[in-house]
Design a protein around this motif. Structure first.
Motif, PDB file in Angstrom:
ATOM      1  N   ASP A   1      -4.668   8.638   4.659  1.00 53.17           N
ATOM      2  CA  ASP A   1      -4.171   7.611   3.702  1.00 53.17           C
ATOM      3  C   ASP A   1      -5.207   7.215   2.761  1.00 53.17           C
ATOM      4  O   ASP A   1      -5.824   7.056   3.028  1.00 53.17           O
ATOM      5  CB  ASP A   1      -3.864   6.740   4.661  1.00 53.17           C
ATOM      6  N   THR A   2      -4.539   7.469   1.398  1.00 55.15           N
ATOM      7  CA  THR A   2      -5.955   6.847   0.662  1.00 55.15           C
ATOM      8  C   THR A   2      -5.036   6.256  -0.614  1.00 55.15           C
ATOM      9  O   THR A   2      -4.077   6.403  -0.785  1.00 55.15           O
ATOM     10  CB  THR A   2      -6.310   8.738  -0.179  1.00 55.15           C
TER      11      THR A   2
ATOM     12  N   VAL B   1      -8.809   6.016   3.561  1.00 61.54           N
ATOM     13  CA  VAL B   1      -8.620   5.906   5.031  1.00 61.54           C
ATOM     14  C   VAL B   1      -8.854   6.960   5.852  1.00 61.54           C
ATOM     15  O   VAL B   1      -7.807   7.577   5.772  1.00 61.54           O
ATOM     16  CB  VAL B   1      -7.297   5.010   5.287  1.00 61.54           C
TER      17      VAL B   1
ATOM     18  N   TRP C   1     -10.076  -0.253   7.536  1.00 57.80           N
ATOM     19  CA  TRP C   1      -8.877  -0.421   6.787  1.00 57.80           C
ATOM     20  C   TRP C   1      -8.060  -0.906   7.304  1.00 57.80           C
ATOM     21  O   TRP C   1      -7.173  -0.045   8.395  1.00 57.80           O
ATOM     22  CB  TRP C   1      -7.530   0.681   5.294  1.00 57.80           C
TER      23      TRP C   1
ATOM     24  N   ALA D   1       0.642  -0.742   0.006  1.00 60.44           N
ATOM     25  CA  ALA D   1      -0.141   0.035  -0.166  1.00 60.44           C
ATOM     26  C   ALA D   1       0.692   1.191   0.187  1.00 60.44           C
ATOM     27  O   ALA D   1       1.798   1.312   0.401  1.00 60.44           O
ATOM     28  CB  ALA D   1      -0.800   0.113   1.380  1.00 60.44           C
TER      29      ALA D   1
HETATM   30  N1  SER Z   1      -3.830   1.634   2.685  1.00 59.57           N
HETATM   31  C1  SER Z   1      -5.193   2.101   1.708  1.00 59.57           C
HETATM   32  C2  SER Z   1      -5.439   1.146   0.845  1.00 59.57           C
HETATM   33  O1  SER Z   1      -4.569   0.584   0.972  1.00 59.57           O
HETATM   34  C3  SER Z   1      -5.656   2.934   0.684  1.00 59.57           C
HETATM   35  O2  SER Z   1      -4.655   3.804   0.572  1.00 59.57           O
HETATM   36  O3  SER Z   1      -6.493   0.748  -0.287  1.00 59.57           O
END
Ligand code: SER
Length: 286
Positions: free
Chosen positions: A226-227, A205, A160, A40
């Motif tokens: 966090d996106t 997130v 998440w 991620a």
């Molecule tokens: N960490 C979250 C994901 O991987 C948003 O980036 O979906």
């Protein structure tokens, strides 16, 4: 718009919103024994979310190389068989470390999708964590999305976590309705259904907790953001194709492989799966 242009537009958009553009970290994470591969965009910022590492910026954006072929986020068995799973993909993400929170990120995501990329607002559907009235109300009252297009979902879909431990929090996802002719054929408006009709585009997130090895949630020092949005998926939507494998990011690899093998793509479903697997694995290996 090519995949390359979309990647650049994303980074430019967030740079204009005072984000520092940070390079993708290595696919093999440094100093993180909990991960084999970077899974991620937030991985390289894990210690920043936890408050252990200080950076000289509180907003960042990246296009992160990611592999999901094991562990908590594992798409390996689906590769080649669906229009949207890969082992390797590029994740566009913006991050706030104790800077903006839910209202800020929802407004940025909406502006980017509807104004920069020009997606049709009426085709976008939202999901929020079922206990998150704040996010629900921002979408409904400030962005103006009808309640009928906002789903309240549980922990599996809308909470998440990076892994069994570490930063985590409720999330809100933006989905696009690709139309009734795509997917399982039901005429419902149901982002919970796992078919391709309602395609998840972007996960926002709201990082609020650190989960310890016993599963207990501890509040992070500062609520953060966090996106993640898969570049190949958004490219498919913008390029008006229904499979990531038909975007300019991947299709040329399939064509080259087919040419080497002396076959044609989309002649034989079994061979097509193999061509997609080869294209995916070639990208991951490279
Ligand atoms: N960490 C979250 C994901 O991987 C948003 O980036 O979906």
């Amino acid at each position: 718009m090519t995949g390359k242009e979309i990647r650049q537009k994303f980074l430019d958009f967030f740079e204009q919103k005072d984000h520092t553009i940070v390079k993708s970290s290595s696919l093999v994470p440094e100093n993180d024994p909990t991960l084999l591969f970077t899974n991620a965009g937030m991985n390289q910022f894990k210690d920043t979310f936890l408050g252990v590492e200080k950076r000289n910026y509180s907003r960042a954006a990246t296009c992160q190389k990611v592999v999901r072929a094991g562990g908590k986020h594992n798409d390996l068995e689906n590769v080649g068989r669906t229009a949207r799973h890969h082992t390797f993909f590029e994740m566009l993400g913006n991050f706030s470390f104790g800077d903006y929170f839910k209202r800020g990120v929802i407004n940025y995501a909406w502006e980017f999708l509807t104004e920069v990329l020009g997606l049709d607002k009426e085709k976008l559907y939202i999901s929020v964590f079922h206990e998150d009235d704040e996010a629900f109300n921002i979408w409904k009252n400030e962005i103006g999305i009808s309640e009928t297009r906002i789903s309240k979902l549980g922990e599996k879909e809308n909470f998440w976590s990076m892994g069994d431990t570490g930063p985590c929090g409720p999330c809100s996802e933006i989905h696009i309705d690709q139309g009734p002719e795509i997917g399982c054929g039901r005429s419902c408006c149901d982002p919970e259904c796992d078919c391709d009709r309602f395609l998840e585009l972007w996960n926002l997130v709201f990082m609020q907790y650190d989960r310890d090895a016993e599963g207990t949630l501890h509040p992070l020092p500062k609520p953060s953001i966090d996106t993640g949005m898969g570049l190949e998926r958004i490219a498919a939507v913008v390029q008006n194709v229904t499979s990531n494998f038909d975007t300019d990011l991947i299709r040329p690899i399939i064509e080259e492989t087919a040419s080497i093998a002396g076959i044609r793509y989309k002649d034989n479903e079994k061979l097509d799966i193999s061509l997609r697997v080869i294209a995916d694995h070639a990208r991951a290996t490279t």
